[in-house]
Structure formats: structure tokens, C-alpha cells
Write an enzyme that holds these catalytic residues in place. Structure first.
Site, PDB file in Angstrom:
ATOM      1  N   HIS A  87     -85.360   5.220  10.178  1.00 31.45           N
ATOM      2  CA  HIS A  87     -84.891   5.895   8.959  1.00 31.45           C
ATOM      3  C   HIS A  87     -83.378   6.104   8.976  1.00 31.45           C
ATOM      4  O   HIS A  87     -82.704   5.919   7.959  1.00 31.45           O
ATOM      5  CB  HIS A  87     -85.615   7.227   8.782  1.00 31.45           C
ATOM      6  CG  HIS A  87     -87.099   7.083   8.672  1.00 31.45           C
ATOM      7  ND1 HIS A  87     -87.689   6.339   7.669  1.00 31.45           N
ATOM      8  CD2 HIS A  87     -88.105   7.560   9.444  1.00 31.45           C
ATOM      9  CE1 HIS A  87     -89.000   6.375   7.828  1.00 31.45           C
ATOM     10  NE2 HIS A  87     -89.272   7.091   8.893  1.00 31.45           N
ATOM     11  N   LEU A  88     -82.842   6.471  10.127  1.00 33.97           N
ATOM     12  CA  LEU A  88     -81.393   6.664  10.223  1.00 33.97           C
ATOM     13  C   LEU A  88     -80.670   5.344   9.998  1.00 33.97           C
ATOM     14  O   LEU A  88     -79.598   5.314   9.378  1.00 33.97           O
ATOM     15  CB  LEU A  88     -81.027   7.254  11.586  1.00 33.97           C
ATOM     16  CG  LEU A  88     -79.541   7.572  11.803  1.00 33.97           C
ATOM     17  CD1 LEU A  88     -79.037   8.573  10.767  1.00 33.97           C
ATOM     18  CD2 LEU A  88     -79.309   8.099  13.218  1.00 33.97           C
ATOM     19  N   ALA A  89     -81.260   4.240  10.469  1.00 34.06           N
ATOM     20  CA  ALA A  89     -80.652   2.923  10.267  1.00 34.06           C
ATOM     21  C   ALA A  89     -80.417   2.659   8.790  1.00 34.06           C
ATOM     22  O   ALA A  89     -79.329   2.211   8.386  1.00 34.06           O
ATOM     23  CB  ALA A  89     -81.545   1.831  10.867  1.00 34.06           C
ATOM     24  N   ASP A  90     -81.405   2.949   7.975  1.00 32.07           N
ATOM     25  CA  ASP A  90     -81.287   2.721   6.537  1.00 32.07           C
ATOM     26  C   ASP A  90     -80.168   3.578   5.939  1.00 32.07           C
ATOM     27  O   ASP A  90     -79.426   3.140   5.060  1.00 32.07           O
ATOM     28  CB  ASP A  90     -82.628   3.046   5.874  1.00 32.07           C
ATOM     29  CG  ASP A  90     -82.838   2.267   4.590  1.00 32.07           C
ATOM     30  OD1 ASP A  90     -82.343   1.130   4.500  1.00 32.07           O
ATOM     31  OD2 ASP A  90     -83.490   2.795   3.676  1.00 32.07           O
ATOM     32  N   GLN A  91     -80.026   4.802   6.454  1.00 33.19           N
ATOM     33  CA  GLN A  91     -79.050   5.732   5.888  1.00 33.19           C
ATOM     34  C   GLN A  91     -77.621   5.452   6.339  1.00 33.19           C
ATOM     35  O   GLN A  91     -76.665   5.869   5.674  1.00 33.19           O
ATOM     36  CB  GLN A  91     -79.446   7.167   6.263  1.00 33.19           C
ATOM     37  CG  GLN A  91     -80.768   7.588   5.641  1.00 33.19           C
ATOM     38  CD  GLN A  91     -81.278   8.906   6.203  1.00 33.19           C
ATOM     39  OE1 GLN A  91     -80.497   9.763   6.583  1.00 33.19           O
ATOM     40  NE2 GLN A  91     -82.586   9.064   6.269  1.00 33.19           N
ATOM     41  N   HIS A 132     -87.171  -2.517   3.626  1.00 36.89           N
ATOM     42  CA  HIS A 132     -86.387  -1.503   2.930  1.00 36.89           C
ATOM     43  C   HIS A 132     -84.903  -1.685   3.240  1.00 36.89           C
ATOM     44  O   HIS A 132     -84.044  -1.706   2.346  1.00 36.89           O
ATOM     45  CB  HIS A 132     -86.873  -0.149   3.461  1.00 36.89           C
ATOM     46  CG  HIS A 132     -86.782   0.964   2.485  1.00 36.89           C
ATOM     47  ND1 HIS A 132     -85.722   1.840   2.481  1.00 36.89           N
ATOM     48  CD2 HIS A 132     -87.603   1.375   1.499  1.00 36.89           C
ATOM     49  CE1 HIS A 132     -85.908   2.751   1.525  1.00 36.89           C
ATOM     50  NE2 HIS A 132     -87.047   2.488   0.913  1.00 36.89           N
ATOM     51  N   GLN A 167     -77.733  12.787  -0.766  1.00 32.11           N
ATOM     52  CA  GLN A 167     -77.270  11.529  -0.200  1.00 32.11           C
ATOM     53  C   GLN A 167     -76.750  10.557  -1.265  1.00 32.11           C
ATOM     54  O   GLN A 167     -75.869   9.743  -0.993  1.00 32.11           O
ATOM     55  CB  GLN A 167     -78.386  10.867   0.613  1.00 32.11           C
ATOM     56  CG  GLN A 167     -78.620  11.544   1.956  1.00 32.11           C
ATOM     57  CD  GLN A 167     -79.570  10.761   2.839  1.00 32.11           C
ATOM     58  OE1 GLN A 167     -80.611  10.274   2.398  1.00 32.11           O
ATOM     59  NE2 GLN A 167     -79.239  10.637   4.111  1.00 32.11           N
TER      60      GLN A 167
END
Length: 340
Positions: free
Chosen positions: A281-285, A306, A99
Site C-alpha cells: 500500500h505504501l508503494a502505491d502512495q 493498481h 492525499q
């Protein structure tokens, strides 16, 4: 102009985002107090691999790239397409290295391949399946052409897993709009199990199935006997027309099967209790690719510290600003605008 970043309030994600953004924009940065609030501050093996891999991809001048270093200066040159291979040298996460490098490789003038050796199923990192089934489909919707493959499973502490990827360049990312889940397509579960007693997996399946009220035959038990060391990962997922979410539990020494399964099942139940399409978690990515596109919008469950730290960092490198609004009860809408 050197961008100054304090790493005290962030973990490895802050460093990885800075590396990605520096490679893409060509702007150098200095990060101090890296992972300052962690029990073991400074660069660990997987962070160091990210730094060295990024430096190789863009021929950067780097100061402070050592284990335990709490300060790093990174000055990129031109990002080059190519065939790259990196080894973390431990069970550190291959998906996080992937990533880190992906945004820069998308902006090159030719196709690239990656081969990354280390952990493929780690605590505190997206497992391979999350990358393949949750993250990359959203990038494909932005026009990105990238594929990943799992050549070998790798767990903490032994590592030895292998992730490979093929990345095609893209001239301009399309803007993300992800506000609804769409039609429910399936619920699914899988235990990936290597060199451990079968009973551990069976107890995870029994616990997760009971908590989610699923029949146990919905849970697949897959042996990862190619793994160098022992390991176990529980993946609980739900697929909608527009998005896929996977909640993960990773077995660790001293953690019962029931505890692993309960944590993963509660994570999925929390997601299903909301109407928001994008999990935490997907939001952060999605923040970085959305910002690179220059605009976009998604709805998510909540915004972690985060994510807020990541937004502030992105705004240092790119001419964008983030806006977070309350949509419905328990649903946040994140929008990226060009900076005025």
C-alpha cells in the site's frame, strides 16, 4: 491539451491521482467510464468530495461532478493556499481526500490548513495511523513539512470523524531512496474500539497475538467513545529505522473478530517474510511524490495492477518514466527517471 483517461480499469485511486496531477501541472483531463468495473460504477460520495475539494483549491471548471457520474471533465486554474474545510457527508475516507489535495497544496505560495469530516478508519483506505506513521515520515524525508491530527474518530457508516492538517509549501522535493529497512525498533498493536462489546476486541487481540506469536500485553485496547457510530479497527505494526508498516483489519457486519484479526496478521506476516522496506500500500502512495521529485528509487514486495495503472497515469501528466526490476527473490525495485 485535454488528457484523455479511461477509468474502466481503475478504481477511485485513478481519479484521485488524476485530480492531484491536474492541480499540480495545470493540465485539464477528461475521464470516462469512471470505476467502470466496480459493482456500482461512477462517482460515490467520497469521490465526489475529492472532486469538489480539488475544484475549490484550484478554482477548476468541472463538468460531471454528480453522484453516479461515469464521466468527468476537470480544468484547473491556479492552486491557492488557504484554510479549507470539507465534509464528505458519509463515512467515506478523510485520508483519501487529504492525499488527493496534499501534492497541490505543497506547490502553493503559502501555508494551508485542512479540516476534513467523514471516516478516519475505513475498509479499502489507509487509516489515520498509516498516514501519520507510515506515509508522512517518508514525505518528511523528502523535505515536506506537513502535520496531521485526529480530532475525532469516524467509522463506516456514520462517519463524523475529523482529520486536520497543516501544510507548508515546498520549492523542490528531494529524491526518495528507500532500499533497506534499517534496524528493527519495535512491534506494536492497537485495537480502536467504539460502542461495541469488549469481547469483540478481546477476540481480535487473542487471535492476532497467537498468529504473530506476540504477548497479548503488546496489544493496546483504545476506546474511541468520541465516535458518532460503532466501529472497530485493528492495527498491527512494525517500525524500523527507515520505515514503518501497519497492517489493518476493519470490523464489518458479518465478519467475525477472528477473520478481521487473521487478515491483518497475515498481512503483517507477509511483509515480515520479505526484506523489502516498502509494503504494497505504501508503494502505491509513494509513486506520485517520487515522480514529482523527478527521480528516486524504492524496494517493495510486489507491484500490484493498481500500482501499474497509477504509473501509467502519472506518465501521462509528468515528464518521467517508471522502471520496475526484480532485485532479489520476491523483491521489486521501482525507479523513476526523467523521460528521455
Amino acid at each position: 491539451m485535454m488528457i484523455q483517461i479511461s477509468g474502466e480499469s481503475g478504481g477511485g485511486q485513478l481519479l484521485r491521482s488524476a485530480l492531484s496531477l491536474s492541480m499540480v501541472t495545470g493540465q485539464p483531463f477528461r475521464m470516462t467510464n469512471i470505476r467502470g468495473k466496480r459493482p456500482k460504477p461512477g462517482l460515490m460520495r467520497q469521490h465526489l468530495t475529492c472532486v469538489k475539494a480539488a475544484a475549490e483549491v484550484c478554482d477548476a471548471a468541472v463538468d460531471g461532478a454528480e453522484l453516479g457520474s461515469v464521466e468527468l471533465v476537470f480544468a484547473p486554474a491556479r492552486v491557492r493556499a488557504g484554510d479549507y474545510a470539507f465534509s464528505i457527508g458519509s463515512g467515506g475516507s478523510t485520508t483519501l481526500v487529504f492525499q488527493t489535495l496534499l501534492p497541490a497544496l505543497l506547490m502553493t505560495d503559502g501555508p494551508s490548513t485542512l479540516r476534513i469530516e467523514g471516516g478516519t478508519h475505513n475498509p479499502m483506505a489507509p487509516p489515520f495511523e498509516f498516514i501519520a506513521q507510515c506515509f508522512l515520515p517518508q514525505l518528511h524525508g523528502l523535505g515536506v513539512k506537513v502535520s496531521v491530527a485526529l480530532e475525532k474518530h469516524g467509522f463506516m457508516q456514520a462517519g463524523g470523524g475529523v482529520l486536520t492538517a497543516v501544510v507548508s509549501p515546498i520549492k523542490k522535493l528531494q529524491k526518495l531512496k528507500l532500499l533497506e529497512r534499517g534496524e528493527l525498533l519495535e512491534n506494536f498493536g492497537r485495537v480502536i474500539h467504539a460502542h461495541l462489546h469488549r469481547e469483540i476486541a478481546e477476540r481480535e487481540i487473542a487471535t492476532a497475538s497467537a498468529l504473530l506469536e506476540w504477548p497479548q500485553d503488546r496489544m493496546e485496547l483504545r476506546y474511541a467513545n468520541d465516535s458518532t457510530g460503532p466501529g472497530n479497527a485493528l492495527l498491527l505494526g512494525v517500525r524500523f529505522a527507515n520505515v514503518c508498516e501497519i497492517s489493518t483489519g476493519i470490523a464489518q457486519v458479518g465478519k467475525s473478530s477472528e477473520s478481521v484479526a487473521t487478515g491483518a496478521a497475515k498481512g503483517l506476516r507477509s511483509y515480515l517474510a520479505s526484506s523489502a522496506p516498502v509494503g504494497v500500500h505504501l508503494a502505491d502512495q509513494l509513486l506520485l511524490p517520487m515522480a514529482l521529485a523527478g527521480g528516486g528509487k524504492f524496494a517493495t514486495l510486489s507491484i500490484s495492477n493498481h500500482s501499474r495503472t497509477n504509473m501509467a497515469l502519472i506518465e501521462k501528466f509528468l515528464p518521467v518514466r517508471f522502471e520496475v526490476e526484480e532485485a532479489d527473490a520476491g523483491v521489486k525495485c521501482v525507479t523513476v527517471h526523467p523521460a528521455s
